[in-house]
Design an enzyme around this catalytic site. Structure first.
Site, PDB file in Angstrom:
ATOM      1  N   GLN A   1       0.817  -1.223   0.000  1.00 33.18           N
ATOM      2  CA  GLN A   1       0.000   0.000   0.000  1.00 33.18           C
ATOM      3  C   GLN A   1       0.847   1.268   0.000  1.00 33.18           C
ATOM      4  O   GLN A   1       0.308   2.368   0.110  1.00 33.18           O
ATOM      5  CB  GLN A   1      -0.930   0.020   1.225  1.00 33.18           C
ATOM      6  CG  GLN A   1      -1.931  -1.117   1.260  1.00 33.18           C
ATOM      7  CD  GLN A   1      -2.979  -1.033   0.143  1.00 33.18           C
ATOM      8  OE1 GLN A   1      -3.118  -0.009  -0.541  1.00 33.18           O
ATOM      9  NE2 GLN A   1      -3.714  -2.114  -0.063  1.00 33.18           N
TER      10      GLN A   1
ATOM     11  N   LYS B   1      -1.578  -2.840  -7.534  1.00 28.99           N
ATOM     12  CA  LYS B   1      -1.968  -1.731  -6.660  1.00 28.99           C
ATOM     13  C   LYS B   1      -1.298  -0.428  -7.094  1.00 28.99           C
ATOM     14  O   LYS B   1      -1.691   0.657  -6.668  1.00 28.99           O
ATOM     15  CB  LYS B   1      -1.627  -2.044  -5.209  1.00 28.99           C
ATOM     16  CG  LYS B   1      -2.452  -3.207  -4.667  1.00 28.99           C
ATOM     17  CD  LYS B   1      -2.299  -3.350  -3.187  1.00 28.99           C
ATOM     18  CE  LYS B   1      -2.748  -4.707  -2.695  1.00 28.99           C
ATOM     19  NZ  LYS B   1      -4.201  -4.917  -2.763  1.00 28.99           N
TER      20      LYS B   1
HETATM   21  N1  7TS Z   1      -0.277  -6.365   2.038  1.00 33.44           N
HETATM   22  C1  7TS Z   1      -1.113  -5.326   2.113  1.00 33.44           C
HETATM   23  C2  7TS Z   1      -0.811  -4.206   3.048  1.00 33.44           C
HETATM   24  C3  7TS Z   1      -2.230  -5.294   1.285  1.00 33.44           C
HETATM   25  O1  7TS Z   1      -3.051  -4.254   1.349  1.00 33.44           O
HETATM   26  C4  7TS Z   1      -2.486  -6.370   0.412  1.00 33.44           C
HETATM   27  C5  7TS Z   1      -3.721  -6.423  -0.443  1.00 33.44           C
HETATM   28  C6  7TS Z   1      -1.561  -7.409   0.364  1.00 33.44           C
HETATM   29  C7  7TS Z   1      -0.478  -7.373   1.191  1.00 33.44           C
HETATM   30  C8  7TS Z   1      -1.704  -8.553  -0.574  1.00 33.44           C
HETATM   31  O2  7TS Z   1      -1.412  -8.131  -1.853  1.00 33.44           O
HETATM   32  P1  7TS Z   1      -1.580  -9.106  -3.109  1.00 33.44           P
HETATM   33  O3  7TS Z   1      -1.374  -8.225  -4.275  1.00 33.44           O
HETATM   34  O4  7TS Z   1      -0.568 -10.160  -2.980  1.00 33.44           O
HETATM   35  O5  7TS Z   1      -2.987  -9.643  -3.026  1.00 33.44           O
HETATM   36  N2  7TS Z   1      -4.787  -5.650   0.052  1.00 33.44           N
HETATM   37  C9  7TS Z   1      -6.073  -5.664  -0.387  1.00 33.44           C
HETATM   38  C10 7TS Z   1      -7.042  -4.771   0.079  1.00 33.44           C
HETATM   39  O6  7TS Z   1      -6.856  -3.894   0.906  1.00 33.44           O
HETATM   40  N3  7TS Z   1      -8.208  -5.037  -0.527  1.00 33.44           N
HETATM   41  O7  7TS Z   1      -8.016  -6.054  -1.393  1.00 33.44           O
HETATM   42  C11 7TS Z   1      -6.688  -6.451  -1.296  1.00 33.44           C
END
Ligand code: 7TS
Length: 419
Positions: free
Chosen positions: A216, A239
């Site tokens: 994030q 993201k």
């Molecule tokens: N860490 C944080 C702080 C996140 O917000 C997320 C996904 C992840 C790890 C995992 O990321 P990924 O790309 O491997 O899935 N957060 C969210 C959210 O806030 N709403 O949907 C996914």
């Protein structure tokens, strides 16, 4: 160097031509339920600019081939595009070398890689991993798994009522037995920006390496892994305006060098015989199988796009928009903001008396406003505040005050229906 003053921050905000930048995002130009889409679910995934969509499409149209193996022209082009994206991401996070940039599926896979290839062979019963109460499930569960596998113990630094990590407790929990610290840079559920540099300094004073979950952070601020002192830094492409299914694990070269591979297969080897296998150099030792080449190309394009917009401008604009959002939300009768840290990024989580968060999500969607309702994969944070769910508006630099106004109007209607 002096700190930016509010005046220069405002100048930065003014420098962002959001109306023009929105034109770069095809998905933003649509109506939902007869209203202009207000996309306020950026923490889940961000929309993609045409530059990213085009880079991926161009790669598949013109250069599609496998990497690191063919001698033909397309394979050379695909390899150059893939390795070019690695160099872009090295620059984006400020790593010393491309040997420290491992392409993975995303933050989740990056953290699991460290858990299995760094932590698992090292941890003994009695050893400890220290995380915080703010973490996303993907920075909790991989450590629980490795604790089960090794007999190590997971320790959790508590938070205060504003949703900030209690640094005194963090420091107290950092002990002789701590073998790794794993902390989020920015909380997805609350928006809290952790003082990661300070936390890393404290861990390093005890010679404990630190993993930072940057999922994030990278869409909102400049990240320099060397300035932070991070030993591991994980990010997700989707993201930060890039494709899904691609992300980066940054790790200091010495750490990667000392780690065994975590998946075996093609590309991660130099030579294979039935007597044994010689593993490839960094970072290929950690990239078994055909990688997500198109995804990496798209991620590189996203990093270039962010740099073109300007990370300082993005941070200043979003800080202004978040303040506006919180002020406007405070006007809604019975609304309570969850997460009021002094240092916050891009997230407004809230509940409204008498209205379930999921109902809020559904009603605002009737107004064309996309927010998320639920536990945000951070159930311990919800539990801390005694809630099952919150509604969450999460911002990107392309969001506007008009979109926040549309959210507030929709919330008022929800309050009228249910409240
Ligand atoms: N860490 C944080 C702080 C996140 O917000 C997320 C996904 C992840 C790890 C995992 O990321 P990924 O790309 O491997 O899935 N957060 C969210 C959210 O806030 N709403 O949907 C996914």
């Amino acid at each position: 160097m002096s700190m930016p003053t509010p005046a220069t921050a405002r100048a930065g905000a003014a420098a962002l031509d959001v109306k023009r930048l929105r034109q770069d995002f095809p998905a933003l130009k649509q109506e939902i339920n007869g209203r202009p889409l207000a996309y306020l679910d950026n923490a889940a995934t961000a929309q993609k600019p045409a530059a990213v969509i085009e880079a991926v499409a161009r790669y598949y149209r013109e250069d599609n081939s496998n990497v690191h193996r063919g001698v033909h022209t397309l394979s050379e082009r695909a390899t150059a595009a893939y390795e070019g994206a690695r160099e872009t991401m090295r620059g984006f996070v400020g790593a010393a070398s491309t040997r420290e940039i491992v392409f993975v599926r995303g933050t989740t896979e990056a953290i699991n890689l460290v858990a299995q290839a760094w932590a698992r062979p090292r941890l003994q019963p009695g050893d400890e991993i220290l995380i915080t109460h703010l973490e996303h499930h993907s920075n909790i569960v991989p450590w629980q798994m490795v604790c089960e596998q090794t007999g190590a113990t997971l320790r959790v630094a508590p938070i205060n009522a504003c949703g900030e990590v209690r640094l005194d407790e963090f420091e107290r929990l950092l002990g002789e037995r701590t073998k790794l610290v794993a902390i989020g840079h920015v909380s997805n559920a609350l928006g809290t920006i952790n003082p990661v540099r300070q936390m890393i300094e404290r861990a390093h004073a005890r010679e404990v390496p630190v993993l930072v979950d940057g999922a994030q952070a990278t869409p909102h601020m400049a990240v320099d892994v060397q300035a932070l002192g991070a030993d591991f830094y994980a990010l997700s492409g989707h993201k930060m305006f890039g494709p899904t299914g691609i992300g980066v694990l940054y790790a200091r070269e010495a750490l990667l060098d000392a780690m065994p591979p975590w998946q075996g297969g093609g590309d991660m080897i130099k030579a294979v015989s039935f007597d044994g296998t010689v593993y490839n150099d960094l970072p290929y030792k950690f990239e078994a199988g055909t990688p997500n080449i198109g995804g990496a190309v798209g991620l590189g394009a996203a990093a270039d796009y962010i740099a073109g917009v300007g990370q300082a401008q993005i941070a200043a604009y979003e800080s202004d928009l978040l303040a506006y959002t919180e002020d406007r939300l405070a006007e809604v009768d019975g609304l309570r903001l969850i997460g009021t840290a002094a240092n916050k990024a891009a997230v407004a989580s809230f509940v409204i008396d008498g209205v379930h968060a999921h109902d809020l999500g559904t009603i605002v969607d009737h107004h064309g406003v996309a927010i998320r309702a639920g536990h945000h994969c951070a159930m311990p944070v919800m539990e801390f505040f005694g809630l099952a769910a919150t509604a969450r508006a999460s911002l990107a630099f392309y969001n506007t005050r008009e979109e926040i106004d549309a959210l507030v109007e929709a919330l008022r209607e929800a309050k009228n229906i249910f409240g």
